[in-house]
Enzyme design. Structure first.
Site, mmCIF file in Angstrom:
data_model
loop_
_atom_site.group_PDB
_atom_site.id
_atom_site.type_symbol
_atom_site.label_atom_id
_atom_site.label_comp_id
_atom_site.label_asym_id
_atom_site.label_seq_id
_atom_site.Cartn_x
_atom_site.Cartn_y
_atom_site.Cartn_z
ATOM 1 N N ASP A 82 0.859 -1.172 0.000
ATOM 2 C CA ASP A 82 0.000 0.000 0.000
ATOM 3 C C ASP A 82 0.911 1.243 0.000
ATOM 4 O OD1 ASP A 82 -3.197 0.616 1.651
ATOM 5 O OD2 ASP A 82 -2.116 1.744 0.118
HETATM 6 C C1 GLC Z 1 -4.357 4.205 -0.129
HETATM 7 C C2 GLC Z 1 -5.267 3.065 0.277
HETATM 8 C C3 GLC Z 1 -5.376 1.993 -0.754
HETATM 9 C C4 GLC Z 1 -5.289 2.616 -2.127
HETATM 10 C C5 GLC Z 1 -3.871 3.127 -2.290
HETATM 11 C C6 GLC Z 1 -3.640 3.790 -3.648
HETATM 12 O O1 GLC Z 1 -3.578 4.607 0.965
HETATM 13 O O2 GLC Z 1 -4.991 2.442 1.522
HETATM 14 O O3 GLC Z 1 -6.617 1.319 -0.533
HETATM 15 O O4 GLC Z 1 -5.579 1.650 -3.126
HETATM 16 O O5 GLC Z 1 -3.529 4.042 -1.252
HETATM 17 O O6 GLC Z 1 -4.423 4.917 -3.760
#
Ligand code: GLC
Length: 736
Positions: free
Chosen positions: A263
């Site tokens: 993430d």
């Molecule tokens: C965010 C979220 C995740 C998302 C990613 C990209 O922090 O936790 O669900 O897909 O970043 O945007």
């Protein structure tokens, strides 16, 4: 390209090129604005190296994607095309209901259709992968990201997860015309202590395996192209650096062979977790855990070369990840057709088509849950004299917290939907969604209420007078969409205070009242339940929300939604869920208050305000007693459990027939009852249907004291009914 060609390409790449492939950068690193979906931080990568990135996130629009693609391809020694990924969670241009609402359909077909629509629109615009479905099991309404999940049941989540992956990825191996799915967040991000965002997850391995992993497994089995790591710890080890979880469970046990991405900055955050002394150690932990792609931390590109040079990390680990990424690019057809949009002759017709809007309207209506309907207040008659009031009557922000690619101006408001059936309808706002002067900040935009206290008091007064002048009142209230989603944890899960004042004033003026509730989570709606004759819980229904609500208000659609997550009595009860475990002093509600020594509260009931699986219709359904094909189940055999359901009302309707099981005695504490199967049926007035479920040994399994996944002999109670509180039961025994 063939596998051998991919292997040969890998062999020919420099280490710098390989580390670039392991890196995903946000579009904001290249140009223009974008929905930056995480905190900015130092990447440690010189900007001239940005084009070496193997993937770009949050860039949309075919032209901008093409522009950045060219920059990367030209800069890369082997001209490897980047993968474009984005958070297409509940829609791209046609925004569908939030996933927590979608779960209330108990209908895999609706989930598949949702995935298909959002995927085709985004693919037509040049994207390759969506960071969806989010399949985290959720039980605590304080957590803002419950809106992204399909709820508290492992059984329901698993089926919805598989359907979403199938809808998103389509049927073609090369995903042509569709996106690859990136299932998230592995693992158990939905169980943060106290419902506080990014907080510690304390789960037994038994609970993790028995409940929380099921939906991820369903997504893996459905062929999810990617998986994303979660921010949280598991057994106090951050998931993103947790080799036992990522290599041991996800890859070796669950059989995931796709690309694992972190993430946002989750690798870098190993330092903030205080488990890595610096980004170099963070990079080591993550690559050792098997994380293939580094989203926006820069750790791999900036620190891995040193780890390899001194021998701390073997280059083979990097090669393994690069090869998985090259395979994904190959599956997407990017080597042959880096710009997949060119082959989309229908480009442009995909976006917000009438067909998509029609489907979105039908799906939205299925997600809405009728919680109360005294005196058959609903459906309304088109000729009725009704005052439509509330901040959500003309609100366009009904798309949910993760819908920033959609155009909220394209949303159909409640009043617009009502006027399509009752052109003369008028509405009074009454007050803002948020309290006067309150602002909630989102990713790209924020929500604020610019009305002053004085303006608000005046407006509420006018609304009350308007209510008094009409026979019936329909009030549209709710939390702001930005009060849920990432960073949306709340300790007060009620509607904003200003709306409570509006509710009280309107009720005092006219108690002949129905309330429509907009929410991204289960709210504490005790005050609404006390005052409203009817309550329609519409969640965040998406682009066609106003039309879907009007369809239900006027009976053109019959409510069929069933709660995918328990609605708590109040925040003090959170987390509350249907499959709580037996305790040594289990207390059913209604137990004498003098009986102090029971598992209960002194000041509130144990039961939620509305239980998981609950939802009313405009018609009524009766259930026969549960019939079992046998009362003794031998190992390896099956038994049938059946009920006859009758539509005893005057209108056609849909019913979700739910089967719950109780293991009456086992070697470990088991749920008081747990959803194990469901069937959705449609009945005409007076029509009966025999609904048959098959119970087999696998349904009875759990992790025993030695962590063996077994079914133990003994008595089981089967409940089959309209929600998780039903008492329509029969008992069978599993033999030795
Ligand atoms: C965010 C979220 C995740 C998302 C990613 C990209 O922090 O936790 O669900 O897909 O970043 O945007």
């Amino acid at each position: 390209m063939t596998e051998q060609q991919l292997v040969d390409l890998l062999k020919d790449m420099t280490l710098e090129e390989k580390l670039g492939q392991l890196t995903q950068l946000d579009g904001s690193c290249f140009s223009g604005d974008g929905p930056v979906t995480g905190p900015e931080q130092e990447l440690g990568i010189p900007s001239e190296k940005f084009p070496l990135a193997g993937s770009i996130l949050s860039v949309t629009g075919a032209d901008r994607i093409e522009q950045i693609r060219r920059i990367c391809i030209e800069a890369q020694p082997h001209h490897i095309p980047p993968i474009f990924m984005a958070d297409v969670i509940n829609g791209y241009q046609t925004i569908l209901p939030i996933p927590l609402a979608l779960g209330c359909t108990f209908e895999e077909e609706a989930a598949k259709k949702t995935g298909d629509i959002m995927s085709r629109e985004a693919a037509a615009d040049g994207l390759h992968i969506t960071f969806a479905p989010m399949v985290d099991l959720v039980k605590d309404a304080r957590w803002g990201r419950v809106m992204e999940s399909t709820g508290e049941s492992a059984c329901l989540n698993s089926r919805m997860a598989a359907a979403m992956v199938e809808g998103i990825q389509g049927t073609k191996e090369n995903l042509d015309g569709h996106l690859g799915a990136c299932t998230k967040h592995f693992a158990a991000y939905g169980a943060p202590t106290a419902g506080k965002e990014y907080n510690t997850v304390e789960l037994s391995e038994r609970s993790l395996r028995e409940e929380y992993l099921q939906a991820y497994q369903a997504a893996v089995d459905a062929g999810s192209a990617m998986m994303m790591t979660s921010f949280n710890t598991l057994d106090r080890i951050p998931a993103t650096g947790n080799e036992k979880v990522m290599r041991g469970i996800l890859r070796d046990e669950m059989g995931f062979e796709g690309v694992l991405i972190s993430d946002w900055n989750a690798i870098g955050e190993l330092v903030f977790h205080h488990v890595a002394v610096d980004k170099k150690e963070a990079a080591r932990q993550a690559i050792t855990a098997g994380v293939d792609m580094d989203m926006m931390s820069g750790c791999y590109m900036s620190r891995m070369e040193e780890l390899i040079r001194v021998g701390t990390v073997k280059e083979e680990l990097v090669d393994e990840s690069v090869l998985r990424i090259l395979r994904l690019k190959n599956r997407l057809g990017l080597f042959e057709r880096p710009n997949r949009v060119e082959k989309q002759p229908e480009f442009g017709k995909e976006l917000l088509s009438e067909e998509s809007r029609k489907a979105a309207r039908e799906i939205a209506a299925k997600t809405m849950v009728l919680l109360k309907n005294e005196e058959s207040f609903l459906p309304l008659d088109r000729e009725e004299d009704i005052a439509f009031i509330g901040p959500y009557m003309e609100e366009k922000g009904i798309l949910g917290a993760w819908s920033f690619f959609g155009d909220r101006e394209k949303s159909v408001t409640v009043l617009e939907g009502i006027r399509s059936k009752n052109p003369s309808a008028q509405a009074k706002k009454g007050c803002g969604i948020l309290n006067p002067g309150q602002t909630i900040y989102g990713f790209r935009f924020h929500e604020t209420n610019e009305m002053t206290e004085e303006e608000t008091a005046q407006s509420i007064q006018e609304a009350a007078e308007y209510a008094a002048a009409h026979k019936k009142v329909v009030l549209a209230l709710g939390e702001s969409a930005l009060q849920t989603g990432e960073g949306g944890s709340r300790a007060d899960i009620t509607i904003p205070d200003v709306q409570k004042k509006l509710l009280d004033a309107v009720y005092a003026a006219n108690s002949n009242l129905a309330v429509i509730v907009f929410a991204g989570r289960p709210l504490d709606i005790r005050n609404i339940r006390e005052k409203a004759k009817s309550i329609l819980y519409v969640w965040m229904p998406g682009t066609e929300g106003g039309n879907a609500i009007a369809d239900i208000l006027y009976g053109d659609s019959v409510p069929e939604g069933k709660l995918s997550m328990s609605l708590p009595y109040c925040v003090g009860q959170c987390p509350v869920f249907h499959n709580e475990l037996w305790t040594g002093r289990h207390a059913e509600d209604g137990v004498a208050v003098e009986n102090r020594f029971q598992s209960k509260y002194q000041d509130i009931p144990n039961a939620p305000l509305y239980p998981f699986g609950y939802g009313l219709s405009y018609t009524d359904f009766s259930y026969s007693a549960v019939e079992l094909s046998r009362s003794q189940l031998k190992r390896g055999e099956r038994l049938e459990a059946a009920v006859t359901v009758e539509n005893t009302g005057r209108t056609a309707g849909a019913e979700v027939v739910q089967l719950y099981l109780t293991d009456e005695c086992a070697s470990v504490a088991r749920p008081v009852r747990e959803l194990k199967d469901y069937q959705k049926i449609h009945l005409q007035p007076g029509e009966k249907k025999r609904v048959v479920f098959t119970i087999e040994e696998d349904m009875l399994r759990f992790y025993d004291r030695d962590m063996n996944y077994v079914a133990e002999p003994g008595a089981f109670t089967v409940f089959i009914g309209t929600d998780s509180a039903n008492d329509n039961a029969a008992v069978f025994w599993l033999e030795e």
